[in-house]
Each structure stands twice: as C-alpha cells, then as structure tokens.
Write a protein that holds these residues in place. Structure first.
Motif, mmCIF file in Angstrom:
data_model
loop_
_atom_site.group_PDB
_atom_site.id
_atom_site.type_symbol
_atom_site.label_atom_id
_atom_site.label_comp_id
_atom_site.label_asym_id
_atom_site.label_seq_id
_atom_site.Cartn_x
_atom_site.Cartn_y
_atom_site.Cartn_z
ATOM 1 N N VAL A 65 3.577 47.581 3.751
ATOM 2 C CA VAL A 65 3.781 49.006 3.524
ATOM 3 C C VAL A 65 2.899 49.465 2.374
ATOM 4 C CG1 VAL A 65 5.441 50.796 2.845
ATOM 5 C CG2 VAL A 65 6.167 48.928 4.358
ATOM 6 N N ILE A 66 2.209 50.609 2.569
ATOM 7 C CA ILE A 66 1.519 51.280 1.480
ATOM 8 C C ILE A 66 1.907 52.760 1.531
ATOM 9 C CG2 ILE A 66 -0.446 49.697 1.396
ATOM 10 C CD1 ILE A 66 -2.063 51.709 2.993
ATOM 11 N N VAL A 67 1.659 53.482 0.455
ATOM 12 C CA VAL A 67 2.009 54.900 0.401
ATOM 13 C C VAL A 67 0.745 55.751 0.465
ATOM 14 C CG1 VAL A 67 4.149 54.527 -0.860
ATOM 15 C CG2 VAL A 67 2.009 54.882 -2.122
ATOM 16 N N LYS A 93 -2.604 48.745 -2.826
ATOM 17 C CA LYS A 93 -1.787 47.545 -2.987
ATOM 18 C C LYS A 93 -0.516 47.670 -2.165
ATOM 19 C CE LYS A 93 0.022 44.482 -6.577
ATOM 20 N NZ LYS A 93 0.192 44.289 -8.044
ATOM 21 N N LEU A 94 -0.137 46.600 -1.472
ATOM 22 C CA LEU A 94 1.074 46.609 -0.670
ATOM 23 C C LEU A 94 2.300 46.740 -1.565
ATOM 24 C CD1 LEU A 94 0.341 43.739 1.888
ATOM 25 C CD2 LEU A 94 0.031 46.185 2.213
ATOM 26 N N ILE A 109 -8.342 52.119 3.442
ATOM 27 C CA ILE A 109 -9.644 51.502 3.175
ATOM 28 C C ILE A 109 -9.547 50.522 2.019
ATOM 29 C CG2 ILE A 109 -12.001 51.972 2.370
ATOM 30 C CD1 ILE A 109 -11.811 54.672 3.903
ATOM 31 N N GLU A 110 -8.864 50.941 0.966
ATOM 32 C CA GLU A 110 -8.724 50.069 -0.199
ATOM 33 C C GLU A 110 -7.831 48.875 0.096
ATOM 34 O OE1 GLU A 110 -10.508 50.289 -2.891
ATOM 35 O OE2 GLU A 110 -11.485 52.006 -1.943
ATOM 36 N N ALA A 111 -6.842 49.051 0.979
ATOM 37 C CA ALA A 111 -5.913 47.957 1.279
ATOM 38 C C ALA A 111 -6.622 46.759 1.900
ATOM 39 C CB ALA A 111 -4.802 48.447 2.202
ATOM 40 N N ALA A 139 -5.802 41.174 -3.348
ATOM 41 C CA ALA A 139 -4.372 40.876 -3.456
ATOM 42 C C ALA A 139 -3.685 40.883 -2.093
ATOM 43 C CB ALA A 139 -3.699 41.882 -4.389
ATOM 44 N N ASN A 140 -4.328 41.525 -1.089
ATOM 45 C CA ASN A 140 -3.745 41.615 0.248
ATOM 46 C C ASN A 140 -4.359 40.619 1.227
ATOM 47 O OD1 ASN A 140 -2.356 43.843 -0.794
ATOM 48 N ND2 ASN A 140 -3.903 45.294 -0.054
#
Length: 380
Positions: free
Chosen positions: A125-127, A134-135, A178-180, A185-186
C-alpha cells in the motif's frame, strides 16, 4: 507529400527490401522493369496509392523478417505457485473516509479468489502524495507488505488502507508509483516474474503534485510525459514484459453522473488504466461488487498468462506442457494476446498446466524494420 513523392517513397522501400533479399539478382531486374506500369496502373482516381503496392511492400517486409528471425525458447515452471504483486494506491485526502472503509470491507471477497487459485501474492500500500514511494509498513512483520501467510490478513489490510483523511489536496497517484518501483526499500516486494497489479482508488484526478493543485489533464503534453514515465517505470520493473503489468482504477467517470460523491472525474487515471491493460470502476456507486469482479479477472490472468520477452511470429509459436504439444485453441488450448504479448492457456490446457513445465518456442525478428505478423486478429 505529393502523389509522386509517396509513390517514390513506397517503391524505394520495396526495392531496397528486394535488393536485400535477392542480392540484386534477376528477380529484382524483372521487378524494376515492371515498376512504371505498376505505379501507373494502380493509382486510384482520388490520388491515393493503390493497396496492391502497399500489400507488396508488407509482404516483402514480412518474408524478409521471417528469413532473418531468431529462435527463442521460454520456460515457465508451474511446479511452484504463480506469483502476483498487488499494489494499492490510496487517496488519503479529507473526502475519502467512506471509500477507504468500503475497500476494507470488500477485501475478504477480493483476496479469496487469489487464495483459491493458489497464487503466491504480495500486497503493498502507498498513498497519493508525492514523495519517496515507500510502502506503508505493517505492524510486527519483517517486510513492508502482506502475504497469504500474514496473520489476520483482512484486519491488517484494513489497517493499511484506512489511511485517514489528512493527506495533501494536491493528489498524485503516478508520482508515488514511479518512485515506489525505484525505491530500493521496496526491492523485495517487486518480483521480476510476478504479475504486477496496481489498483488506484481516488475521488480526484492526477495533479501536478507538490503544492500545485491543478489537474494534469489540463496540460496534454505534461500528462503524456508523466504517463510515459509511469509506463516506463512499471515495465522496467518487469524487464519490459507488457503482460506482467496491469493497472485498474476506482474513480469518477466522465461525465459524472448525478448524485456522485465527487465533482471531479478521473480522466487521467482512466486513461492510464486503458493504456496499461486495466479497467475503470465507477466511484459514484457501491464499487465493492465490480472491484471483486476485477479481482477475479486479475487472479485468472495471473494463473493463465505467460508473458513473452520478444514479439513472436504467430506461425512459429509452439506451446508444450511437459514436452507434449498443445493445440492453438481458445477453448482448450492456447491463444496469443497481442496487446499483452503473452500466451494464454484455456480449458483443458490450463488444467494440465498446474504442476507442470510450460515451454513456448517461437521465432522473432531483431530488426525493428522487420515486424512480425500484422494480419492476425487481436485476441484478448
């Protein structure tokens, strides 16, 4: 470009391809003698080059491409569970309380379909805020995502997705996505061979992000660039395999129906779903049923789809289950999904595939000018 120029360009392309194929042999000489009459005799009254010349060019391209094609064998081991990485992008703005609650309520029926099909899944999940992507971290777990072995899975999912309503008004789903996929860290969440299913839930449309609340759809060039960046990032995470990426959205349709909870249609979000093989579910009504139905489709895709690295020549495809050939048959064999560049198994073939090794042999053309078959109808 005038008629003469277009004729010249088409014929030059055909002649060049024939030179490559026949190495300037007698066939080319005979063809060149016939060119003037061919052009003159096949030009239509409205000044458009006749289909015969274009068909000849296409035929030469295809034949030359196939002669120069390369063999490829891809192996899929179904003695282990098939994988799917599910990433939910949650709008955490002040108007999303009821929608977050409905998502949490729908989860048990949604995820049950993946469990019944014995899929190995990750849930992250991300917002919808610009940032590092970051998750959202679960409690008491060694990794930043949920799995089918997570205790109290539905309860933990509800905690992750009920993100409150204190987020920024400048919502963006694409930037954190895109960043995720870029965030180290992911890395353990995104598995190379897993189907990546992204679900965006928002009562807003894509904005510029940051402090800017303007909608990106008002700037077509900027929207096109962000869509390109999004698709590039997602496909890079899957080594370029289109069939391993799907994006679905729950957002307001355009035009917005009377009585909808929002006045903002998700034009950009819907476009992203269309370009990434997914669907758009209306946020203006109880979306729990359509969302569960979409989960059923996604779980089936994860089970039956085998994404290819290269574009195949249709006539060269051979599908084997434990070295036994499978017929091309949309009911009990295999079919080619052109849009996803993937092999789908159906009926008896799909049933036989569980616990087996699938091999797909085909030929592909490395030269971008030498395109694979275009004549076969698309199958979905």
């Amino acid at each position: 470009m005038g008629l003469g120029d277009r004729q010249t360009a088409v014929m030059r392309n055909v002649i060049n391809l024939l030179f490559r194929r026949f190495a300037m042999g007698s066939c080319v000489s005979l063809f060149l003698l016939a060119v003037p009459g061919m052009i003159h005799g096949q030009t239509s009254s409205d000044g458009v080059i006749a289909d015969g010349i274009i068909d000849l060019e296409e035929k030469v391209i295809q034949e030359t491409a196939y002669e120069n094609s390369r063999p490829m064998a891809e192996v899929f081991d179904l003695r282990v569970e098939r994988q799917v990485d599910m990433l939910f992008v949650i709008d955490n703005s002040k108007s999303m309380r009821e929608e977050q609650a409905l998502l949490a309520k729908s989860f048990a029926a949604y995820i049950d379909q993946f469990i019944k099909r014995d899929l190995d899944f990750h849930i992250g999940v991300i917002v919808m805020e610009a940032g590092p992507g970051k998750l959202v971290a679960p409690r008491k777990l060694p990794q930043p995502f949920l799995t089918r072995d997570t205790p109290d899975l539905a309860k933990e999912f509800a905690r992750l997705t009920t993100r409150g309503t204190g987020g920024t008004r400048a919502e963006t789903a694409f930037l954190p996505l895109i960043e995720a996929v870029k965030n180290p860290a992911n890395a353990s969440f995104f598995r190379q061979d897993a189907l990546l299913s992204v679900v965006i839930i928002s009562d807003e449309d894509e904005s510029f992000g940051g402090r800017n609340e303007n909608y990106l759809r008002e700037k077509p060039e900027e929207l096109q660039q962000r869509l390109f960046d999004l698709k590039t990032a997602l496909l890079n995470a899957k080594m370029g395999k289109r069939g391993l990426v799907r994006l679905d959205v729950v957002t307001a349709p355009d035009p917005i129906p009377k009585g909808c909870v929002t006045k903002i249609s998700g034009v950009a979000l819907t476009r992203a779903a269309k370009e990434l093989g997914g669907s758009a579910i209306s946020l203006c009504e109880d979306f729990s049923g359509p969302l569960v139905a979409t989960g059923d489709v996604i779980s089936q895709v994860a089970q039956r789809r085998f994404s290819l690295r290269q574009l195949p020549f249709v006539v060269s495809i051979q599908v084997l289950i434990n070295d036994t050939p499978v017929a091309k048959d949309e009911k009990n064999g295999w079919s080619l999904d052109f849009d996803a560049n993937a092999i789908n198994l159906h009926g008896e073939a799909l049933a036989k595939s569980f616990g087996s090794v699938i091999t797909v042999n085909y030929r592909w053309a490395p030269d971008p000018l030498e395109n694979p078959d275009k004549g076969e109808a698309k199958q979905k």
